[in-house]
Design a protein around this motif. Structure first.
Motif, PDB file in Angstrom:
ATOM      1  N   ARG A   1      -8.021   4.553   3.084  1.00 41.16           N
ATOM      2  CA  ARG A   1      -8.143   3.490   1.757  1.00 41.16           C
ATOM      3  C   ARG A   1      -8.845   2.318   2.064  1.00 41.16           C
ATOM      4  O   ARG A   1      -9.616   2.013   1.792  1.00 41.16           O
ATOM      5  CB  ARG A   1      -6.529   3.578   1.473  1.00 41.16           C
TER       6      ARG A   1
ATOM      7  N   ARG B   1      -4.132   7.328   6.948  1.00 43.85           N
ATOM      8  CA  ARG B   1      -4.708   6.947   5.386  1.00 43.85           C
ATOM      9  C   ARG B   1      -4.448   5.520   4.575  1.00 43.85           C
ATOM     10  O   ARG B   1      -5.204   5.621   4.657  1.00 43.85           O
ATOM     11  CB  ARG B   1      -3.051   7.479   4.907  1.00 43.85           C
ATOM     12  N   ASN B   2      -4.717   4.522   5.716  1.00 38.72           N
ATOM     13  CA  ASN B   2      -4.318   3.051   5.322  1.00 38.72           C
ATOM     14  C   ASN B   2      -5.805   3.493   5.634  1.00 38.72           C
ATOM     15  O   ASN B   2      -6.969   2.404   4.447  1.00 38.72           O
ATOM     16  CB  ASN B   2      -3.696   2.523   5.676  1.00 38.72           C
TER      17      ASN B   2
ATOM     18  N   TRP C   1       1.361   4.474  -2.584  1.00 35.38           N
ATOM     19  CA  TRP C   1       1.758   6.113  -2.948  1.00 35.38           C
ATOM     20  C   TRP C   1       2.557   6.478  -2.767  1.00 35.38           C
ATOM     21  O   TRP C   1       2.190   7.959  -3.675  1.00 35.38           O
ATOM     22  CB  TRP C   1       1.490   6.220  -0.820  1.00 35.38           C
TER      23      TRP C   1
ATOM     24  N   ASP D   1       1.991   9.112  -5.395  1.00 35.30           N
ATOM     25  CA  ASP D   1       2.612  10.386  -5.037  1.00 35.30           C
ATOM     26  C   ASP D   1       3.063  11.218  -6.051  1.00 35.30           C
ATOM     27  O   ASP D   1       4.292  12.724  -6.070  1.00 35.30           O
ATOM     28  CB  ASP D   1       3.022  11.185  -3.990  1.00 35.30           C
TER      29      ASP D   1
ATOM     30  N   THR E   1       1.151  -1.058   0.148  1.00 35.32           N
ATOM     31  CA  THR E   1      -0.151  -0.110  -0.048  1.00 35.32           C
ATOM     32  C   THR E   1       1.058   1.443  -0.467  1.00 35.32           C
ATOM     33  O   THR E   1       0.870   2.437  -1.368  1.00 35.32           O
ATOM     34  CB  THR E   1      -1.063  -0.122   1.294  1.00 35.32           C
ATOM     35  N   THR E   2       1.821   1.450   0.702  1.00 37.58           N
ATOM     36  CA  THR E   2       2.999   2.281   0.730  1.00 37.58           C
ATOM     37  C   THR E   2       3.382   2.512   0.011  1.00 37.58           C
ATOM     38  O   THR E   2       3.836   3.575  -0.748  1.00 37.58           O
ATOM     39  CB  THR E   2       3.618   2.193   2.073  1.00 37.58           C
TER      40      THR E   2
ATOM     41  N   THR F   1       7.405   6.614   1.127  1.00 41.13           N
ATOM     42  CA  THR F   1       6.745   7.433   1.323  1.00 41.13           C
ATOM     43  C   THR F   1       6.707   6.316   3.231  1.00 41.13           C
ATOM     44  O   THR F   1       6.628   5.242   3.205  1.00 41.13           O
ATOM     45  CB  THR F   1       5.747   7.271   0.942  1.00 41.13           C
TER      46      THR F   1
END
Length: 622
Positions: A356, A352-353, A336, A340, A332-333, A346
């Motif tokens: 999501r 933020r997760n 991002w 971005d 996931t990161t 990141t």
């Protein structure tokens, strides 16, 4: 009758007694020879063996046993067999060995790493079995070093990537699972951080932290390298990247198993596992060093290449974390970091997760929610600035979600536009709003009917026959076309051509009003307005917020709004101001010549019943 006795003739006892000594001597000689042969075979056997008494002491060892350990077999006698072949190093093996010695177990087998007298190590398979008709046991040891080496070689090939020679996905997850298990158990480190050192692990400043970190990265645009320069160059680039990642990992520090594990997970994806991490700052420093290292050009046999990478960074307590959860967070990161802008790292953000995950949950349940009737409409009045009368309402959809409660449009409309469910949802909103507007008209036949304004996404124009939908709904509900207003964003309308423009023109010809929502924030192509079938401009609230009062007003905002209003009127359009919150703003807008206002000064979005109460009542304050 003769004198010979009838029946069998038996030998005389004297003759039998005379034969017994000869038979015993032959038997003893044969037994002696067999024992002599067994001893000789025992001594020259290729398999290392030793006879051990019930106390675990070596009675005799053969030459192969002595050669295996690099010593005289006679020197092994009277020694504890368990010490010679390391049977007491763990409780389970020691217990099994003692059971065989005591007669409570038939045999057991184990693998041990032994030391030769010259210092080299060897792997041996040790078998302990009772000697029949004896209280002793036979210890046999087979040298399996070659087999172990072959197995290790095959395992290395199986667990390593042939292109980069790095550990592959299988070995990475094996190490990751072991690291998480060690972190959860809080076990002591297996070894000091450098070979041959007797200092404690903690003395190097890398004590057990119970934390784990991961840098998950892939190369930006690697597919273009393969496509343009070929897979051979691509493989060379991957190998060169692997070398730089390893250098970054080695320079960062040591873990209980040596340097950080660098692995190629597949394609252009790599991972750096940091066991017993000291916190997010350590992972951030490592990610920065990786980005800096990869930004330096690569010289691949005369081919000079520059690449960048996107990195997802996760660092957390190992206890309670699974390999699956850690990799999901890292993936996931990494996404991002790509979203971005790439060429960056990141750090995983739980908030933020969570957003999501909520977004994914909404996306998966949005389509069925329409069928389950979880949506409702509220309406915000559109007020005539000249007299305060309610001329129309804007329909605003709300999602009464069973888990997250009442959700405003900004929480789900974007999702609906992405997955296409906006078409079905938009059709329901249009039908419900028109039906409600017609009902108000029926309930107040003597009052001037109010129009209803409905937001339309550009995807509704592309993915459905909006003209047919509107015509069918108006016919079904009996609402006059001029009492329906469709709002589209400025960017959607200004960029219209082809099918969208044709649809807007057909709707306008039908008598439906077309409004540009949030005007002034998008293209602002004023010349294009004259060629569009638009009836209304809705000024973005950012202009109106500058009209606080006479003392704090922004002159520039007022000049812009005044110019837009005059231009719109010259083009035959009406103007609605959004976000009207104070009487001062309403007064200045009315003086400029704005036609209608919408905002909390008049009313928030309310239920249909509340709108019904406003129809035919005293005008709202302007």
């Amino acid at each position: 009758m003769s004198g010979t006795p009838e029946g069998p003739v038996h030998p005389e006892p004297a003759e039998t007694h005379a034969a017994e000594p000869a038979l015993t001597e032959r038997h003893l000689a044969r037994r002696t020879a067999e024992l002599r042969d067994c001893r000789a075979a025992f001594r020259v056997a290729q398999l290392a063996m030793a006879v051990v008494d019930e106390d675990g002491v070596v009675v005799v060892a053969n030459d192969s046993f002595g050669a295996l350990l690099g010593t005289d077999p006679a020197a092994l006698e009277e020694q504890a067999a368990a010490d010679l072949v390391d049977l007491a190093s763990d409780a389970r093996t020691w217990h099994a060995y003692r059971e065989v010695l005591g007669g409570g177990r038939s045999r057991f087998r184990c693998t041990r790493r032994l030391k030769h007298a010259d210092g080299r190590s060897l792997w041996a398979e040790v078998t302990v079995a009772p000697v029949p008709d004896s209280r002793r046991v036979l210890l046999s040891i087979a040298d399996i070093s070659d087999r172990r080496e072959l197995h290790a070689r095959l395992r290395h090939l199986k667990m390593h990537d042939p292109v980069t020679r790095l550990p592959n996905r299988a070995l990475f997850f094996e190490r990751l699972s072991a690291a998480l298990e060690a972190a959860a158990q809080g076990a002591a480190p297996d070894a000091p951080p450098s070979h041959g050192s007797h200092q404690s692990y903690e003395s190097y400043g890398y004590g057990r932290t119970g934390r784990i970190g991961l840098c998950y990265l892939d190369l930006d645009g690697f597919k273009a390298v393969n496509d343009t320069l070929g897979h051979r160059v691509g493989d060379r680039l991957l190998a060169a990247v692997a070398t730089r990642l390893t250098e970054c990992a080695d320079s960062d520090g040591y873990t209980r198993n040596g340097g950080h594990l660098v692995a190629r997970l597949g394609g252009d994806e790599f991972a750096i596992l940091v066991e017993d991490s000291t916190g997010t700052e350590q992972l951030a420093d490592l990610a920065r060093s990786v980005l800096d290292a990869l930004q330096l050009p690569f010289d691949l046999g005369g081919q000079r290449l520059s690449v960048s990478a996107s990195i997802g960074v996760v660092e957390r307590v190992g206890l309670g974390t699974t390999a699956t959860a850690l990799m999901q967070a890292a993936d996931t990161t990494l996404y991002w970091a790509k979203a971005d802008g790439k060429a960056r790292w990141t750090l995983f953000d739980p908030e933020r997760n969570a957003h999501r995950m909520t977004r994914q949950s909404l996306s998966s349940t949005l389509r069925p929610a329409v069928e389950r009737g979880e949506f409702a409409l509220e309406y915000q009045p559109l007020v005539d600035l000249s007299d305060g009368a309610v001329r129309g309402v804007e329909a605003l959809v709300r999602w009464n979600h069973p888990q997250f409660g009442s959700l405003a449009p900004n929480r789900f409309i974007g999702i609906a536009e992405e997955d296409g469910s906006i078409v079905e949802l938009g059709r329901w909103v249009l039908n419900t709003a028109c039906r409600q507007a017609r009902q108000w008209q029926k309930d107040h036949p003597r009052e001037r009917p109010i129009f209803v304004s409905v937001n339309v996404a550009v995807r509704q124009v592309w993915d459905s026959d909006l003209v047919a939908d509107v015509a069918g709904i108006l016919a079904e509900t009996g609402l006059a076309p001029h009492l329906l207003q469709l709002e589209l964003t400025e960017s959607a309308v200004m960029g219209s051509n082809g099918r969208p423009l044709q649809a807007l023109q057909a709707l306008s010809d039908m008598g439906v009003r077309i409004a540009i929502d949030d005007f002034g924030t998008g293209y602002s192509n004023l010349a294009y307005l004259s060629r569009l079938p638009v009836s209304v401009l809705k000024l973005d609230g950012s202009f109106v917020r500058g009209f606080q009062d006479e003392e704090h007003a922004n002159p520039a905002d007022e000049l812009i709004v005044e110019a837009l209003v005059h231009l719109a009127h010259r083009l035959g359009l009406t103007v609605t101001a959004e976000c009207v919150e104070t009487a001062g703003q309403a007064s200045r807008l009315r003086r400029i010549g704005c036609d209608t206002g919408q905002g909390w000064l008049y009313s928030r979005a309310v239920t249909p019943d509340r709108i019904a109460e406003l129809i035919g009542t005293e005008p709202l304050p302007v």
